[in-house]
Design an enzyme around this catalytic site. Structure first.
Site, mmCIF file in Angstrom:
data_model
loop_
_atom_site.group_PDB
_atom_site.id
_atom_site.type_symbol
_atom_site.label_atom_id
_atom_site.label_comp_id
_atom_site.label_asym_id
_atom_site.label_seq_id
_atom_site.Cartn_x
_atom_site.Cartn_y
_atom_site.Cartn_z
ATOM 1 N N LYS A 53 139.469 27.618 27.933
ATOM 2 C CA LYS A 53 138.684 28.464 28.845
ATOM 3 C C LYS A 53 138.867 28.031 30.294
ATOM 4 O O LYS A 53 138.281 28.602 31.200
ATOM 5 C CB LYS A 53 137.206 28.413 28.472
ATOM 6 C CG LYS A 53 136.921 29.039 27.113
ATOM 7 C CD LYS A 53 135.448 29.144 26.856
ATOM 8 C CE LYS A 53 135.124 29.390 25.402
ATOM 9 N NZ LYS A 53 135.345 30.772 24.983
ATOM 10 N N ASP A 88 126.354 22.181 26.301
ATOM 11 C CA ASP A 88 127.499 22.996 25.910
ATOM 12 C C ASP A 88 128.131 23.494 27.209
ATOM 13 O O ASP A 88 127.640 24.428 27.835
ATOM 14 C CB ASP A 88 127.011 24.158 25.029
ATOM 15 C CG ASP A 88 128.109 25.193 24.776
ATOM 16 O OD1 ASP A 88 129.183 25.088 25.384
ATOM 17 O OD2 ASP A 88 127.866 26.113 23.974
ATOM 18 N N CYS A 92 129.209 36.218 20.004
ATOM 19 C CA CYS A 92 128.758 35.011 19.292
ATOM 20 C C CYS A 92 127.357 34.584 19.739
ATOM 21 O O CYS A 92 127.058 33.375 19.781
ATOM 22 C CB CYS A 92 129.741 33.852 19.451
ATOM 23 S SG CYS A 92 131.295 34.146 18.652
ATOM 24 N N HIS A 144 125.221 30.114 22.267
ATOM 25 C CA HIS A 144 126.372 30.579 21.482
ATOM 26 C C HIS A 144 126.212 30.028 20.059
ATOM 27 O O HIS A 144 125.629 28.959 19.873
ATOM 28 C CB HIS A 144 127.626 30.002 22.153
ATOM 29 C CG HIS A 144 128.931 30.470 21.607
ATOM 30 N ND1 HIS A 144 129.476 29.985 20.450
ATOM 31 C CD2 HIS A 144 129.826 31.353 22.098
ATOM 32 C CE1 HIS A 144 130.655 30.552 20.243
ATOM 33 N NE2 HIS A 144 130.888 31.393 21.222
ATOM 34 N N GLN A 172 131.307 27.200 29.158
ATOM 35 C CA GLN A 172 131.392 28.137 30.286
ATOM 36 C C GLN A 172 130.981 27.470 31.596
ATOM 37 O O GLN A 172 130.984 28.126 32.645
ATOM 38 C CB GLN A 172 130.476 29.357 30.049
ATOM 39 C CG GLN A 172 130.750 30.119 28.784
ATOM 40 C CD GLN A 172 132.066 30.891 28.813
ATOM 41 O OE1 GLN A 172 132.681 31.073 29.854
ATOM 42 N NE2 GLN A 172 132.508 31.337 27.650
HETATM 43 C C1 LIG Z 1 128.886 29.021 25.686
HETATM 44 C C2 LIG Z 1 129.930 28.778 24.647
HETATM 45 N N1 LIG Z 1 129.778 27.764 23.799
HETATM 46 C C3 LIG Z 1 130.695 27.482 22.867
HETATM 47 C C4 LIG Z 1 131.815 28.250 22.720
HETATM 48 C C5 LIG Z 1 132.814 27.907 21.672
HETATM 49 O O1 LIG Z 1 134.031 27.598 22.259
HETATM 50 P P1 LIG Z 1 135.285 27.299 21.331
HETATM 51 O O2 LIG Z 1 135.484 28.534 20.503
HETATM 52 O O3 LIG Z 1 136.393 27.072 22.303
HETATM 53 O O4 LIG Z 1 134.933 26.122 20.521
HETATM 54 C C6 LIG Z 1 132.002 29.337 23.560
HETATM 55 C C7 LIG Z 1 133.164 30.236 23.394
HETATM 56 O O5 LIG Z 1 133.143 31.376 23.745
HETATM 57 C C8 LIG Z 1 131.047 29.603 24.557
HETATM 58 O O6 LIG Z 1 131.191 30.632 25.399
#
Ligand SMILES: Cc1ncc(COP(=O)(O)O)c(C=O)c1O
Length: 417
Positions: free
Chosen positions: A232, A206, A374, A130, A209
């Site tokens: 999430k 990260d 993203c 992401h 998810q």
């Molecule tokens: C794999 C992953 N990393 C990071 C993020 C970023 O999350 P946040 O926008 O809550 O910081 C997301 C959000 O969709 C994600 O799916």
């Protein structure tokens, strides 16, 4: 229906009743079929009630006041930290509140990165990442003269680990997702982390998810950092968390500076608070942090093994039903195996643009996301301009998959497929 499927159905029905938004109809009078939990999850009554109760009964700043409601707010805030930490197998003194995963990753890149990354060092990411787990490392690499390497992804959306040891040579940090938000791929973290450590690298996961869908034990994983977002995983927006090994956090310089992160301030010098407060400058997101603990209680009570099995069963059903539309041009991306994915499936339907498809599904009450999710570099690599993505969570059931298929059938009629 098998006994286990019937038990799953009755448990899901009682979960759905906890989510008031799912009882609402869309403006077209359709049942709300929410298939966008990878973007953000819905919130159950206990989380919503916690926010209202905080503001009605004990709204006060934490760590400072000596009066009753301030103590109550502080106790609830710190108890919640312990609950969220426990949810991932950590101790509360290893868990820093952040706004979200993005801020957690930026904290590590700004603080640990500035202290440890030098010109010529390598940082290893994967091609699934992401933007939140890519752009902070690009900026760090630009600032320091470090360079980025990538674990490749194959056409099925699986990481290719054959060359991992060569890729790890000279790497200081591995920053890798637990689960791909675009393809749902579950990354084999245990293999990657063990080999990264053997090569002398620190590993940030990260978990945006991962934590919502899989039972996570950061100690068993041996992750050095694990970043996650409350929104999430049934908690409010605006609250997230960073787990870090205590010895790493102790050695890291502060991220943001100001109140609460200090022990003593003089005009020209400051000594800092202990971890985790050293990284929490200014007034935090108190109500939402308390709500995060309640969300973790809710998930723990469901049992994360059940959550995983529920989503595996649902993904399996979705793969079967989506396959019925393949002769009419539906393309399913990512590993088409429910054991390898967690809760998210990307697809396109013939030459209908993903945004048009999502708009048609919306007229039927079906909420899916369309776009690059993203992960622009992944989309470029795969040659997809955009995909539609259906993502599942604890409150979804087979009816939702059926509603998705019915809505796709409508799209097929409109586009004469
Ligand atoms: C794999 C992953 N990393 C990071 C993020 C970023 O999350 P946040 O926008 O809550 O910081 C997301 C959000 O969709 C994600 O799916």
């Amino acid at each position: 229906m098998s006994v286990s499927a019937a038990l799953d159905a009755s448990k899901t029905a009682s979960i759905i009743a906890d989510f008031p938004i799912l009882a609402r109809k869309t403006s077209r009078g359709k049942r709300l079929v929410y298939l966008d939990s990878a973007a953000t999850s819905q919130k159950p009554n206990p989380v919503i009630d916690t926010l209202v109760q905080y503001y009605r009964e004990y709204n006060a700043n934490v760590h400072r006041g000596v009066y009753e409601i301030a103590s109550r707010a502080t106790d609830a805030f710190e108890l919640s930290r312990a609950k969220v930490a426990d949810f991932i197998g950590a101790r509360s003194d290893e868990l820093i509140w952040t706004r979200n995963t993005t801020e957690a990753i930026n904290l590590v890149s700004a603080s640990w990165g500035a202290a440890n990354i030098r010109s010529g060092d390598a940082i290893l990411l994967s091609e699934l990442e992401h933007h939140s787990n890519l752009v902070p490392w690009q900026l760090l690499a630009e600032r320091t003269g470090a360079h980025l390497r990538f674990i490749p992804v194959d056409e099925r959306g699986l990481l290719v680990l054959d060359d991992l040891d060569r890729l790890l040579d000279g790497v200081k940090l591995v920053a890798i997702t637990h689960v791909s938000n675009t393809l749902g791929t579950i990354v084999p973290l245990d293999r990657i982390i063990a080999r990264a450590h053997a090569a002398g690298a620190v590993v940030l996961v990260d978990g945006a998810q991962g934590a919502p869908h899989l039972a996570v034990d950061v100690k068993a994983l041996d992750a050095d950092f694990y970043a996650m977002s409350g929104h999430k995983m049934l908690a409010p927006t605006g609250i997230g968390a960073l787990y870090g090994k205590r010895e790493l956090l102790d050695a890291m310089p502060p991220f943001l500076a100001g109140g609460d992160m200090i022990r003593r301030v003089e005009y020209r010098h400051t000594t800092f608070n202990d971890v985790p407060w050293k990284f929490e400058a200014g007034t935090g997101n108190i109500a939402d942090a308390i709500g995060y603990g309640v969300a973790c209680d809710y998930l723990a009570n469901l049992d994360m093994t059940w959550v995983r099995e529920h989503e595996r069963r649902l993904s399996d059903y979705a793969f079967q039903r989506l396959a019925e539309l393949e002769p009419r041009g539906l393309a399913i991306y990512g590993p088409r195996n429910a054991s390898l994915v967690s809760g998210a499936i990307s697809f396109n339907f013939a030459d209908i643009h993903a945004h048009d498809l999502a708009s048609i599904l919306d007229t039927e009450g079906v909420c899916v996301r369309a776009g690059h999710h993203c992960t622009m570099p992944l989309m470029d690599k795969m040659g997809w301009a955009a995909t539609a993505r259906a993502s599942f969570y604890v409150y979804n059931d087979e009816r939702d998959v059926d509603a998705l298929i019915d809505a796709l059938e409508k799209a097929a009629v409109i586009f004469k497929l």
